[in-house]
Design a protein around this motif. Structure first.
Motif, PDB file in Angstrom:
ATOM      1  N   ARG A  45      -2.532  22.872 -38.465  1.00 22.34           N
ATOM      2  CA  ARG A  45      -1.342  23.534 -37.912  1.00 22.34           C
ATOM      3  C   ARG A  45      -0.437  23.283 -38.900  1.00 22.34           C
ATOM      4  NH1 ARG A  45       1.593  22.188 -33.316  1.00 22.34           N
ATOM      5  NH2 ARG A  45       1.473  20.103 -33.901  1.00 22.34           N
ATOM      6  N   MET A  46       0.688  24.373 -38.932  1.00 22.68           N
ATOM      7  CA  MET A  46       1.624  24.284 -39.880  1.00 22.68           C
ATOM      8  C   MET A  46       2.566  23.172 -39.713  1.00 22.68           C
ATOM      9  SD  MET A  46       2.623  26.153 -42.311  1.00 22.68           S
ATOM     10  CE  MET A  46       3.672  25.968 -43.770  1.00 22.68           C
ATOM     11  N   ALA A  47       2.897  22.695 -38.501  1.00 18.04           N
ATOM     12  CA  ALA A  47       3.771  21.539 -38.238  1.00 18.04           C
ATOM     13  C   ALA A  47       3.218  20.443 -38.505  1.00 18.04           C
ATOM     14  CB  ALA A  47       4.075  21.535 -36.610  1.00 18.04           C
ATOM     15  N   ASP A  48       1.755  20.089 -38.551  1.00 18.21           N
ATOM     16  CA  ASP A  48       1.091  18.853 -39.074  1.00 18.21           C
ATOM     17  C   ASP A  48       1.117  18.738 -40.457  1.00 18.21           C
ATOM     18  OD1 ASP A  48       0.506  18.350 -36.304  1.00 18.21           O
ATOM     19  OD2 ASP A  48      -1.539  19.369 -36.356  1.00 18.21           O
ATOM     20  N   VAL A  49       0.909  19.974 -41.287  1.00 16.47           N
ATOM     21  CA  VAL A  49       0.884  19.995 -42.740  1.00 16.47           C
ATOM     22  C   VAL A  49       2.584  19.448 -43.001  1.00 16.47           C
ATOM     23  CG1 VAL A  49       1.284  21.319 -44.817  1.00 16.47           C
ATOM     24  CG2 VAL A  49      -0.705  21.751 -42.953  1.00 16.47           C
ATOM     25  N   LEU A  50       3.490  20.042 -42.523  1.00 17.60           N
ATOM     26  CA  LEU A  50       4.851  19.829 -42.959  1.00 17.60           C
ATOM     27  C   LEU A  50       5.431  18.455 -42.428  1.00 17.60           C
ATOM     28  CD1 LEU A  50       6.510  23.360 -42.145  1.00 17.60           C
ATOM     29  CD2 LEU A  50       5.845  22.443 -44.477  1.00 17.60           C
ATOM     30  N   MET A  51       4.983  17.857 -41.628  1.00 18.30           N
ATOM     31  CA  MET A  51       5.363  16.620 -40.790  1.00 18.30           C
ATOM     32  C   MET A  51       4.365  15.470 -41.181  1.00 18.30           C
ATOM     33  SD  MET A  51       8.301  17.591 -39.839  1.00 18.30           S
ATOM     34  CE  MET A  51       8.656  16.042 -39.002  1.00 18.30           C
ATOM     35  N   ARG A  52       3.563  15.803 -42.254  1.00 16.38           N
ATOM     36  CA  ARG A  52       2.640  14.546 -42.738  1.00 16.38           C
ATOM     37  C   ARG A  52       3.766  13.285 -43.006  1.00 16.38           C
ATOM     38  NH1 ARG A  52      -0.131  17.607 -46.975  1.00 16.38           N
ATOM     39  NH2 ARG A  52      -1.641  19.071 -45.853  1.00 16.38           N
ATOM     40  N   PRO A  53       3.502  12.153 -42.600  1.00 19.44           N
ATOM     41  CA  PRO A  53       4.041  10.810 -42.844  1.00 19.44           C
ATOM     42  C   PRO A  53       4.714  10.850 -44.785  1.00 19.44           C
ATOM     43  CG  PRO A  53       2.773  10.377 -41.354  1.00 19.44           C
ATOM     44  CD  PRO A  53       2.150  11.661 -41.905  1.00 19.44           C
TER      45      PRO A  53
END
Length: 179
Positions: A45-53
């Motif tokens: 998901r785009m959110a998961d890519v952008l919010m990687r720690p």
């Protein structure tokens, strides 16, 4: 630090914590919701890519420093490669960076596509590099092996050279970078 010192880069895990205003603008312009699959990786998901720690480099960088061959360390945060590397250099030195000599996460190519010029990408985002270490050229392989033994992906991305005036980054950018 002196002319001829090597620049070693440690890979980032994504955009870390920088450039989110620009990212949001690009998402809005391209009508890509955060819940959608990433256009460049349908498995995420785009959110998961952008919010990687943000990757934490403390252990590996301390191990490199313990070799006695690290002359400087730049954390690539807000200001990207263009503004962060010069902060650790003395006057009279420039960092010549071979853009494209390191692996780049697909999110950066997607962000740049038809929207963000190379200079702005390198000033806003880490573009795949979370840390840059300045190391004496004759010891760079030893430091590189030390970093790799601590789980880092390391790339030789350039070298220091003599220059007039304030420290700066000199870029060698291939035509197809982020294409």
């Amino acid at each position: 630090m002196e002319s001829g010192d090597t620049l070693l880069a440690l890979a980032s895990d994504g955009i870390h914590a920088n450039g989110y205003s620009l990212v949001r603008r690009i998402l809005d312009e391209r009508a890509v919701p955060l819940e959608a699959r990433a256009p460049f990786d349908a498995d995420q998901r785009m959110a998961d890519v952008l919010m990687r720690p943000t990757r934490i480099y403390v252990r590996s960088v301390l191990a490199a420093i313990s070799t006695g061959h690290v002359k400087g360390v730049a954390h690539i945060t807000g200001g990207g490669l263009i503004e962060n590397i010069p902060r650790i250099l003395p006057d009279g030195l420039a960092a010549r960076l071979q853009v494209g000599s390191w692996p780049v996460d697909p999110v950066f190519s997607w962000l740049a596509r038809d929207t963000v010029e190379t200079g702005e990408m390198l000033r806003t985002f880490n573009c795949g590099i979370g840390m840059v270490l300045v190391v004496a050229g004759e010891h760079s392989e030893h430091v590189e092996r030390t970093l790799e033994s601590h789980g880092e992906t390391v790339s030789v991305v350039g070298a220091l050279e003599s220059a007039d005036g304030k420290p700066r980054v000199l870029l060698e950018v291939p035509d197809n970078w982020l294409a």
